[in-house]
Design an enzyme around this catalytic site. Structure first.
Site, mmCIF file in Angstrom:
data_model
loop_
_atom_site.group_PDB
_atom_site.id
_atom_site.type_symbol
_atom_site.label_atom_id
_atom_site.label_comp_id
_atom_site.label_asym_id
_atom_site.label_seq_id
_atom_site.Cartn_x
_atom_site.Cartn_y
_atom_site.Cartn_z
ATOM 1 C CD GLU A 178 -3.284 -7.110 2.995
ATOM 2 O OE1 GLU A 178 -2.693 -6.015 2.956
ATOM 3 O OE2 GLU A 178 -3.028 -8.057 2.210
ATOM 4 C CD GLU A 181 -3.218 -0.724 0.530
ATOM 5 O OE1 GLU A 181 -3.174 0.064 -0.431
ATOM 6 O OE2 GLU A 181 -4.276 -1.230 0.930
#
Length: 258
Positions: free
Chosen positions: A135, A115
């Site tokens: 995730e 990210e």
């Protein structure tokens, strides 16, 4: 390494800044302190007229091992929610910085590290770099928005569903990595990019970034209007004349050599 050492380092040389993730003992896992410091740092450079470009790197063998899940032990849902909001604010500060921001990556990039990289304008990576977005396998949700916008929805789903490691070569083919070099060449490539950026007038670079980012959120017709507004602002500043003169001088010099 002690807890008193800064989680983010700032190295400045004239108009070029290096922001360095500095938790090598934790493989630069992102904790709350790092989120807050990244946001503060990039908001500061956003308004600093003396900064031409920011390069984002990391200390240690890993660029970033993702979120530091250890800090969530014993915390409640409200704390985790605030922590996630802090990470989103950090990514946004990187992305919205008016200056060119380039990620320079070597080693593993996991979850939140990706990210951070995708929040930059583009990514320069060594061939030793790998990417993972685990995730869902960590029992959480993340990387569902930037990742699909960078590499496409189907590729994003496959990586998130399977927790597969993606090589630097594949990341380059999919457009996540813009420049791919051998590990020993990473520093020289960073220097070349910094030199190239500083050759252009600062306002022209800033307006170019702004026009691309705003134009990417709308259709072509409105995008052209955004570009025209940037052109008008650039003309009113007057710095464009130096760029034209430099280009004309360089062209004349090349012709004289022929």
């Amino acid at each position: 390494m002690t807890g008193s050492e800064p989680v983010v380092l700032i190295e400045r040389r004239d108009e070029i800044v290096r922001v360095v993730l500095n938790r090598p003992h934790a493989r630069n896992g992102v904790n709350l302190a790092m989120c807050l410091e990244l946001r503060r740092t990039f908001e500061m450079f956003d308004s600093d007229p003396g900064v031409r470009a920011v390069f984002l790197g990391a200390n240690g063998p890993a660029f970033c091992a993702g979120a530091d899940l250890k800090e969530r032990i014993g915390k409640d849902e409200a704390w985790v929610r605030r922590r996630r909001q802090a990470s989103f604010a950090a990514y946004e500060a990187i992305e919205r910085c008016a200056k060119p921001v380039i990620a320079v990556i070597d080693g593993p990039v996991v979850g939140a590290g990706g990210e951070i990289a995708m929040s930059c304008d583009f990514v320069v990576a060594s061939t030793a770099t790998t990417f993972r977005w685990p995730e869902p396998h960590w029992g959480t949700v993340g990387a569902t928005q930037r990742l699909q916008r960078v590499i496409g929805k189907r590729h994003a789903k496959e990586l998130l569903y399977t927790d597969r490691v993606m090589t630097a070569g594949e990341a380059h083919r999919l457009g996540l990595v813009t420049r791919l070099v051998e590990p020993p060449e990473l520093g020289a490539e960073e220097a070349r990019i910094a030199s190239a950026i500083t050759l252009a007038p600062a306002l022209a670079i800033e307006l170019t970034k702004q026009a691309i980012d705003l134009g990417g959120e709308t259709d072509l017709d409105r995008g052209i209007r955004i570009e025209m507004a940037a052109i008008e602002r650039n003309l009113s500043d007057g710095s464009w004349r130096a760029g034209v003169s430099r280009f004309a001088g360089a062209t004349d010099s090349e012709q004289q050599k022929e």
